[in-house]
Write a protein that holds these residues in place. Structure first.
Motif, PDB file in Angstrom:
ATOM      1  N   LEU A 130      -4.155   2.477   7.289  1.00 19.45           N
ATOM      2  CA  LEU A 130      -4.520   3.903   6.932  1.00 19.45           C
ATOM      3  C   LEU A 130      -3.704   4.855   6.956  1.00 19.45           C
ATOM      4  O   LEU A 130      -3.520   5.577   5.917  1.00 19.45           O
ATOM      5  CB  LEU A 130      -5.651   4.115   8.086  1.00 19.45           C
ATOM      6  N   GLN A 131      -2.621   4.812   7.698  1.00 19.65           N
ATOM      7  CA  GLN A 131      -1.397   5.477   7.520  1.00 19.65           C
ATOM      8  C   GLN A 131      -0.819   5.235   6.340  1.00 19.65           C
ATOM      9  O   GLN A 131      -0.046   6.236   5.862  1.00 19.65           O
ATOM     10  CB  GLN A 131      -0.334   5.411   8.911  1.00 19.65           C
ATOM     11  N   ALA A 132      -0.621   3.908   5.772  1.00 20.54           N
ATOM     12  CA  ALA A 132       0.009   3.820   4.616  1.00 20.54           C
ATOM     13  C   ALA A 132      -0.861   4.303   3.403  1.00 20.54           C
ATOM     14  O   ALA A 132      -0.170   4.369   2.148  1.00 20.54           O
ATOM     15  CB  ALA A 132       0.049   2.216   4.389  1.00 20.54           C
ATOM     16  N   THR A 136       0.790  -1.287  -0.081  1.00 19.99           N
ATOM     17  CA  THR A 136       0.065  -0.026   0.007  1.00 19.99           C
ATOM     18  C   THR A 136       0.966   1.204   0.024  1.00 19.99           C
ATOM     19  O   THR A 136       0.697   2.313  -0.761  1.00 19.99           O
ATOM     20  CB  THR A 136      -0.995  -0.105   1.281  1.00 19.99           C
ATOM     21  N   TRP A 137       2.023   1.176   0.993  1.00 20.24           N
ATOM     22  CA  TRP A 137       2.734   2.438   0.789  1.00 20.24           C
ATOM     23  C   TRP A 137       3.180   2.675  -0.574  1.00 20.24           C
ATOM     24  O   TRP A 137       3.232   3.800  -1.035  1.00 20.24           O
ATOM     25  CB  TRP A 137       4.012   2.083   1.853  1.00 20.24           C
ATOM     26  N   LEU A 151       3.718   5.730  -5.876  1.00 17.30           N
ATOM     27  CA  LEU A 151       3.883   5.568  -7.095  1.00 17.30           C
ATOM     28  C   LEU A 151       2.571   6.064  -8.071  1.00 17.30           C
ATOM     29  O   LEU A 151       2.636   6.759  -9.231  1.00 17.30           O
ATOM     30  CB  LEU A 151       4.422   4.462  -7.632  1.00 17.30           C
ATOM     31  N   TYR A 152       1.389   5.404  -7.521  1.00 19.40           N
ATOM     32  CA  TYR A 152       0.144   5.887  -8.097  1.00 19.40           C
ATOM     33  C   TYR A 152      -0.992   6.170  -7.196  1.00 19.40           C
ATOM     34  O   TYR A 152      -1.778   5.539  -6.733  1.00 19.40           O
ATOM     35  CB  TYR A 152      -0.397   4.424  -8.694  1.00 19.40           C
ATOM     36  N   VAL A 202      12.580   4.829   5.858  1.00 20.46           N
ATOM     37  CA  VAL A 202      11.964   5.929   5.729  1.00 20.46           C
ATOM     38  C   VAL A 202      10.589   6.040   6.160  1.00 20.46           C
ATOM     39  O   VAL A 202      10.041   6.658   7.123  1.00 20.46           O
ATOM     40  CB  VAL A 202      12.434   6.877   4.494  1.00 20.46           C
ATOM     41  N   ARG A 203       9.900   5.097   5.561  1.00 21.42           N
ATOM     42  CA  ARG A 203       8.414   4.744   5.829  1.00 21.42           C
ATOM     43  C   ARG A 203       8.183   4.283   7.291  1.00 21.42           C
ATOM     44  O   ARG A 203       7.188   4.912   7.930  1.00 21.42           O
ATOM     45  CB  ARG A 203       7.747   3.700   4.919  1.00 21.42           C
TER      46      ARG A 203
END
Length: 209
Positions: free
Chosen positions: A89-91, A61-62, A67-68, A180-181
């Motif tokens: 949800l955060q992702a 999902t991240w 990217l999209y 980083v994520r």
């Protein structure tokens, strides 16, 4: 995106009840999903499982949202888990349903995300409301100077303030995109926020005080 053949068939059967929906493809993990998207087949909505090999649903999902960003993602899982819900949800997920959802619930969820909504399984909706009200977490602390963050998290936040994307931040700090994520996820949790927009608002508000 589903790695269990039978569950995948059950989902297709539910979607087949609507003449307005078309299943473009089905893949078994996030790695294959990203490869398929790179070939140019971009759906309006992705149904995403969480527990998959190689690249799981949260990480996928991240990556997809990075990217999209136009793609809407509904997590469809057996995991009735508050932690996974908020990670999703955060992702960037725009919905979270359990796989036992009735056909009409799944179809309505797809319509809802396309209209800008956030469909949730009824058993999870209260958890989200409680979280947003702060009932499931310690009271919010003042974040002037962001004293709750680690040194590395503050570095990541400084690059975010400058508008750098995750890929560029990873290059600047010589760390992986995934790292980083993870730092970003920790920042969100510590500051009790849920989006990049909220983070920038917090930063700007702190700088004005």
């Amino acid at each position: 995106m589903e790695d269990n053949v039978q569950l995948g068939q059950d989902i297709r059967d539910k979607l087949a009840l609507s003449e307005e929906m078309e299943v473009l493809f089905e893949v078994q993990n996030g790695k294959i999903l990203l490869q398929r998207l790179s070939m140019g087949t971009i759906p309006k909505v992705l149904l995403m499982d969480i527990n998959m090999p190689e690249v799981d649903g949260i990480e996928a999902t991240w990556r997809v949202k990075e990217l999209y960003p136009v793609i809407k993602i509904i997590i469809l899982t057996v995991m009735d888990d508050e932690k996974k819900l908020f990670e999703a949800l955060q992702a960037g997920a725009t919905g979270y349903l359990l796989k036992d959802a009735k056909p009409h619930q799944l179809l309505n969820a797809v319509d809802e995300v396309l209209e800008g909504g956030l469909p949730l399984s009824p058993s999870l909706a209260y958890q989200v409301l409680a979280y947003l009200k702060g009932e499931k977490h310690v009271p919010k602390r003042p974040i002037a100077a962001f004293e709750v963050l680690s040194k590395r998290e503050k570095e990541v936040m400084e690059f975010l303030k400058r508008g750098l994307p995750i890929k560029q931040i990873s290059e600047e700090l010589f760390i992986a995109n995934k790292t980083v994520r993870k730092h970003l996820e920790n920042i969100y949790e510590k500051l009790h926020i849920h989006s990049y927009k909220e983070l920038i608002a917090k930063i700007n508000g702190d700088e004005r005080n």
